[in-house]
Design an enzyme around this catalytic site. Structure first.
Site, PDB file in Angstrom:
ATOM      1  N   PRO A   1      50.047  27.659  47.572  1.00 21.61           N
ATOM      2  CA  PRO A   1      48.938  27.265  46.693  1.00 21.61           C
ATOM      3  C   PRO A   1      47.595  27.242  47.432  1.00 21.61           C
ATOM      4  O   PRO A   1      46.578  27.637  46.877  1.00 21.61           O
ATOM      5  CB  PRO A   1      49.339  25.870  46.213  1.00 21.61           C
ATOM      6  CG  PRO A   1      50.833  25.875  46.266  1.00 21.61           C
ATOM      7  CD  PRO A   1      51.204  26.753  47.426  1.00 21.61           C
TER       8      PRO A   1
ATOM      9  N   ARG B   1      43.307  66.079  21.030  1.00 21.97           N
ATOM     10  CA  ARG B   1      42.390  65.349  20.152  1.00 21.97           C
ATOM     11  C   ARG B   1      41.165  66.207  19.819  1.00 21.97           C
ATOM     12  O   ARG B   1      40.519  66.762  20.724  1.00 21.97           O
ATOM     13  CB  ARG B   1      41.961  64.060  20.873  1.00 21.97           C
ATOM     14  CG  ARG B   1      40.858  63.307  20.217  1.00 21.97           C
ATOM     15  CD  ARG B   1      41.365  62.462  19.083  1.00 21.97           C
ATOM     16  NE  ARG B   1      40.310  61.624  18.549  1.00 21.97           N
ATOM     17  CZ  ARG B   1      40.343  61.087  17.343  1.00 21.97           C
ATOM     18  NH1 ARG B   1      41.392  61.306  16.551  1.00 21.97           N
ATOM     19  NH2 ARG B   1      39.359  60.324  16.932  1.00 21.97           N
TER      20      ARG B   1
ATOM     21  N   GLU C   1      49.321  41.932  48.222  1.00 23.75           N
ATOM     22  CA  GLU C   1      49.480  42.466  49.595  1.00 23.75           C
ATOM     23  C   GLU C   1      48.115  42.633  50.280  1.00 23.75           C
ATOM     24  O   GLU C   1      47.899  43.555  51.070  1.00 23.75           O
ATOM     25  CB  GLU C   1      50.329  43.736  49.598  1.00 23.75           C
ATOM     26  CG  GLU C   1      51.717  43.429  49.037  1.00 23.75           C
ATOM     27  CD  GLU C   1      52.789  44.430  49.376  1.00 23.75           C
ATOM     28  OE1 GLU C   1      52.643  45.169  50.358  1.00 23.75           O
ATOM     29  OE2 GLU C   1      53.805  44.436  48.654  1.00 23.75           O
TER      30      GLU C   1
END
Ligand code: COS
Length: 385
Positions: free
Chosen positions: A127, A267, A368
């Site tokens: 923490p 599209r 990391e």
């Protein structure tokens, strides 16, 4: 020892087939249920994915770092939860034992890690100790032939699935040199788990806190048997993990690019394919060029990693792994953002893949080691050299 390149190519083709035929169709199930189906996890064990990086003498496949990066790139093409299920065994959970463990620790643990029977998890963060990992407070007090551990660990990937942890605790004074790495079985009395965290993305990955309340372990649980080496072990493990994540980021960027090109071809607006507009092409081009740059960095750094003695630190490679982690994880964030932009309003809807990927990759710049920590590693290396 790496496997030979021909066998590796066959393996990579098998992995590609598995991803396309088995994992891609299950992506929506993972997103909806927040779980990886157990039959898929079992198949991944059978394929040897839990032991990719573990040497053959311990029952793994023994890939080189360059080969592992190629596999990570492939797994970037699908939901991140699939790789996450096995990656702590391949990387941060097991590598400390492989790099610095005693022969006995390696013989006892690694074959079970390679087969996937034992899930390993890496517990460094607390923490009050995230980026400043050397300030961790979990204490391990010597008591006869044992250590007694007290403290808590935060945001621990695969903790809910883990059979054991590579866990960093303080056996000595303040700072990095007072930290030792322990192998802690998940069923140790006094060890308990918090509730699974609810996250922004990466559904199907599991993380929770780990609590230690007078958890007693034999002194032989210290990796390598020598106290005070745990911070260095953790840093070496993270150097490797950062490179793996860089490769994964490139794989994900490739997936976003594939989705974006396919959409831009199909599209139509203003009477033509949106991909025929130069402003859309510019976004595709920026993503392609950045991906190419990132993947070139990963391949170069992985080659250098493979050239250094196994398990040994090499400041130049650490610095380059930090460069790759910083560039590739920031790059995939930009590529995912452009992917959403190219998809227009559809990119904001959760039935499009880019919407999920946009959320999923946000974590890559944090875990990391944040981008800012990578900058510190790079900056310090430049000043030192
Ligand atoms: N390989 C081997 N040894 C290393 C190393 C590496 N990559 N990096 C540092 N060390 C060694 C140093 O050489 C030093 O050893 P000596 O005391 O013998 O000189 C010791 O470890 C302490 O290093 P340093 O003084 O650089 O430690 P800092 O407290 O300044 O921390 C950073 C360095 C910030 C780089 C480190 O705390 C870090 O990486 N933080 C991020 C943690 C992280 O990634 N958390 C994610 C959790 S896992 S998802």
């Amino acid at each position: 020892m790496a496997i030979d390149q021909d066998s590796f190519e066959v393996m990579l083709a098998t992995i590609q087939d598995f991803i396309s035929k088995r994992l891609a169709p299950a992506e929506n199930i993972v997103e909806e249920t927040d779980e990886v189906p157990t039959d898929i996890i079992e198949e991944m064990k059978t394929m040897g994915l839990f032991g990719l990086s573990i040497p053959e003498e311990y029952g793994g496949i023994g890939l080189s770092m360059s080969q592992e990066c190629a596999v990570a790139f492939k797994f970037g093409q699908t939901a991140m939860a699939f790789r996450s299920a096995f990656v702590t065994n391949v990387g941060i959970g097991s590598q400390g034992i492989l790099m610095d463990g005693t022969d006995e620790q390696k013989r006892e643990i690694l074959p079970r890690v390679a087969s996937g029977e034992l899930i390993m998890s890496f517990a460094l963060t607390e923490p009050d100790a995230g980026s400043d990992a050397a300030s961790l407070r979990t204490r391990a007090e010597r008591d006869g032939d044992d250590y007694v551990l007290n403290g808590s660990k935060r945001f621990i990937t695969n903790a809910p699935r883990a059979g054991a942890f590579t866990l960093m605790a303080r056996t000595g004074g303040p700072g990095a040199n007072g930290i030792s790495a322990f192998i802690v079985p998940a069923n140790t009395p006094g060890l308990s788990l918090g509730k699974p965290h609810k996250k922004m993305g990466q559904r199907g990955t599991t993380t929770c806190d780990v609590f230690l309340d007078n958890a007693r372990l034999p002194a032989t649980s210290i990796i390598g048997g020598v106290p005070g080496q745990g911070f260095k072990t953790a840093m070496k493990v993270l150097d490797r993990g950062r490179l793996h994540l860089s490769a994964l980021a490139c794989g994900i960027a490739q997936r976003v690019l594939n989705e974006s090109v396919a959409y831009a071809r199909e599209r139509k607006q203003f009477g033509q394919r949106i991909g025929d507009f130069q402003l859309v092409q510019a976004m595709l081009a920026d993503s392609q060029a950045e991906l190419y740059a990132g993947w070139s960095m990963v391949q170069d750094c992985a080659r250098r990693y493979d050239a250094k003695p196994a398990g040994k630190s090499n400041p130049d490679v650490s610095m380059r792994a930090a460069c790759a982690k910083m560039f590739c994880t920031e790059m995939v964030g930009r590529v995912a953002d452009r992917g959403v932009q190219i998809h227009g309003g559809a990119g904001y809807m959760n039935e499009t893949k880019v919407e999920r990927i946009y959320r999923d990759v946000r974590l890559m710049r944090l875990y990391e080691g944040t981008t800012q920590i990578q900058q510190i590693v790079i900056g310090r290396a430049l000043m030192r050299d």
